[in-house]
Design a protein around this motif. Structure first.
Motif, PDB file in Angstrom:
ATOM      1  N   LEU A   1       0.827  -1.210   0.000  1.00 36.63           N
ATOM      2  CA  LEU A   1       0.000   0.000   0.000  1.00 36.63           C
ATOM      3  C   LEU A   1       0.863   1.263   0.000  1.00 36.63           C
ATOM      4  CD1 LEU A   1      -2.812  -1.037   2.520  1.00 36.63           C
ATOM      5  CD2 LEU A   1      -2.992  -0.814   0.041  1.00 36.63           C
ATOM      6  N   ALA A   2       1.915   1.286   0.812  1.00 36.81           N
ATOM      7  CA  ALA A   2       2.769   2.473   0.886  1.00 36.81           C
ATOM      8  C   ALA A   2       3.522   2.691  -0.427  1.00 36.81           C
ATOM      9  CB  ALA A   2       3.756   2.329   2.041  1.00 36.81           C
ATOM     10  N   GLY A   3       4.042   1.624  -1.006  1.00 34.93           N
ATOM     11  CA  GLY A   3       4.766   1.756  -2.272  1.00 34.93           C
ATOM     12  C   GLY A   3       3.869   2.263  -3.390  1.00 34.93           C
ATOM     13  N   SER A   4       2.689   1.682  -3.501  1.00 39.83           N
ATOM     14  CA  SER A   4       1.738   2.115  -4.536  1.00 39.83           C
ATOM     15  C   SER A   4       1.315   3.565  -4.323  1.00 39.83           C
ATOM     16  CB  SER A   4       0.504   1.209  -4.523  1.00 39.83           C
ATOM     17  OG  SER A   4       0.849  -0.131  -4.798  1.00 39.83           O
ATOM     18  N   THR A   5       1.033   3.906  -3.066  1.00 36.62           N
ATOM     19  CA  THR A   5       0.539   5.245  -2.748  1.00 36.62           C
ATOM     20  C   THR A   5       1.582   6.310  -3.031  1.00 36.62           C
ATOM     21  OG1 THR A   5      -0.925   4.362  -1.030  1.00 36.62           O
ATOM     22  CG2 THR A   5      -0.383   6.695  -0.915  1.00 36.62           C
ATOM     23  N   LEU A   6       2.797   6.116  -2.557  1.00 39.44           N
ATOM     24  CA  LEU A   6       3.847   7.118  -2.759  1.00 39.44           C
ATOM     25  C   LEU A   6       4.194   7.288  -4.237  1.00 39.44           C
ATOM     26  CD1 LEU A   6       6.225   6.244   0.220  1.00 39.44           C
ATOM     27  CD2 LEU A   6       4.707   8.216   0.014  1.00 39.44           C
ATOM     28  N   ALA A   7       4.211   6.185  -4.982  1.00 38.43           N
ATOM     29  CA  ALA A   7       4.518   6.267  -6.413  1.00 38.43           C
ATOM     30  C   ALA A   7       3.422   7.022  -7.164  1.00 38.43           C
ATOM     31  CB  ALA A   7       4.691   4.863  -6.985  1.00 38.43           C
ATOM     32  N   VAL A   8       2.171   6.723  -6.854  1.00 41.61           N
ATOM     33  CA  VAL A   8       1.044   7.398  -7.522  1.00 41.61           C
ATOM     34  C   VAL A   8       0.994   8.870  -7.125  1.00 41.61           C
ATOM     35  CG1 VAL A   8      -1.475   7.523  -7.631  1.00 41.61           C
ATOM     36  CG2 VAL A   8      -0.326   5.318  -7.844  1.00 41.61           C
ATOM     37  N   CYS A   9       1.271   9.174  -5.857  1.00 46.03           N
ATOM     38  CA  CYS A   9       1.286  10.572  -5.417  1.00 46.03           C
ATOM     39  C   CYS A   9       2.347  11.364  -6.178  1.00 46.03           C
ATOM     40  CB  CYS A   9       1.545  10.648  -3.917  1.00 46.03           C
ATOM     41  SG  CYS A   9       0.135  10.179  -2.886  1.00 46.03           S
ATOM     42  N   GLY A  10       3.506  10.747  -6.363  1.00 40.58           N
ATOM     43  CA  GLY A  10       4.546  11.410  -7.139  1.00 40.58           C
ATOM     44  C   GLY A  10       4.115  11.659  -8.571  1.00 40.58           C
ATOM     45  N   LEU A  11       3.492  10.656  -9.180  1.00 43.35           N
ATOM     46  CA  LEU A  11       3.003  10.800 -10.556  1.00 43.35           C
ATOM     47  C   LEU A  11       1.978  11.918 -10.653  1.00 43.35           C
ATOM     48  CD1 LEU A  11       2.818   9.672 -13.486  1.00 43.35           C
ATOM     49  CD2 LEU A  11       1.006   8.154 -12.659  1.00 43.35           C
TER      50      LEU A  11
END
Length: 316
Positions: free
Chosen positions: A55-65
């Motif tokens: 969840l953290a990996g997906s969230t941080l990557a999408v937030c950056g995008l």
């Protein structure tokens, strides 16, 4: 074997490694016959930890995008826009002003500071004339360092440095069944972002184009900032500060698949989860049976990849 199948099998293997690597010996053969200690470790620590990594990996990557599309700059992310630092400052102030505050209050305060910090940075971007692709994230990192230094000063004054340092450093070893529930808030946030993917894709073309196509740019920009701030806050309150994921994953995916927001949203989320799973497994085995905080490993790898991306962007 198709590419999707390869990704699925690889992802399943990473999840398996994450579940069964640790000081307490729990193997796949023990799943149906675990003793009390193994059962406790597996269900209260290993499973929550693996879920939090995904969840953290997906969230941080999408937030950056998302932030990169909102600012039209591929090097902007929660790390380089002051979002993480502002959330940290909010947490520190909540610890100082409301020492007995609960997790909900800390979340609200950190979220407010995260939104304010991100809004200040995006507003600042509109006022400056120099918007070089490389200069903007560097200014953002300086802005974040100023906020972080101010937070550290407050922590020193009120003698909570040890508490702040141990809690806010990115480390998934502290994630258990008792505190992982906050991260589940990221699921509806990611769903909302995916539902608005079409609009965020158009916003990546710029404000003028968006307004000509009838997109309420300022409203959607505020919604995007709020979504990023809330998602970042939930991650930092659960796992601590995880740098660079929002920069390197979207950029590496975009190199292969282009920068269309809607088309790379799910690949970015997937590889963000994969990246954290790999680095967390590495953090557990590099000096086994001891563990290195994942933020240390990501800080080293992220810095190297970030420099590579900066040099690559400068050549282009």
């Amino acid at each position: 074997m198709t590419k999707v199948s390869i990704y699925t099998v690889s992802f399943a293997l990473l999840i398996g490694f994450s579940l069964f690597i640790g000081v307490q010996n729990v193997s796949p053969l023990d799943v149906l016959s675990m003793n009390e200690v193994q059962r406790t470790v597996f269900f209260t620590a290993r499973i929550p930890r693996t879920l939090s990594l995904i969840l953290a990996g997906s969230t941080l990557a999408v937030c950056g995008l998302l932030m990169q599309h909102l600012t039209q700059n591929k090097f902007v992310s929660p790390t380089t826009a002051g979002t993480l630092a502002s959330a940290r400052l909010g947490i520190i102030l909540s610890m100082v002003l409301f020492s007995q505050t609960n997790l909900l209050s800390q979340t609200v305060i950190a979220f407010i500071f995260s939104v304010l910090g991100t809004l200040f940075f995006t507003t600042f971007l509109r006022t400056i004339k120099l918007k070089n692709t490389i200069m903007v994230p560097l200014v953002g990192m300086m802005f974040g360092n100023i906020i972080q230094s101010f937070g550290t000063f407050i922590a020193i004054q009120y003698e909570i440095v040890q508490n702040v340092s141990s809690w806010l450093q990115g480390n998934f070893s502290l994630v258990t069944l008792a505190n992982v529930h906050l991260l589940f808030l990221t699921i509806p946030l990611l769903i909302i972002i995916s539902c608005l993917a079409h609009y965020f894709t158009i916003m990546g073309l710029g404000k003028d184009v968006s307004l000509e196509l009838g997109i309420p740019y300022l409203t959607l920009e505020l919604i995007g900032i709020v979504l990023v701030a809330l998602a970042t806050t939930t991650v930092i309150l659960t796992t601590g500060s995880i740098p660079f994921v929002g920069i390197i994953i979207p950029n590496l995916v975009a190199i292969k698949r282009g920068d269309h927001f809607g088309k790379i949203l799910f690949p970015v989320a997937f590889f963000g989860a994969v990246f954290l799973l790999i680095t967390d497994i590495f953090s557990r085995i590099i000096i086994f049976p001891y563990e290195i905080p994942i933020s240390v490993i990501i800080g080293v790898l992220g810095s190297l990849v970030f420099i590579f991306l900066l040099l690559r962007g400068e050549k282009e």
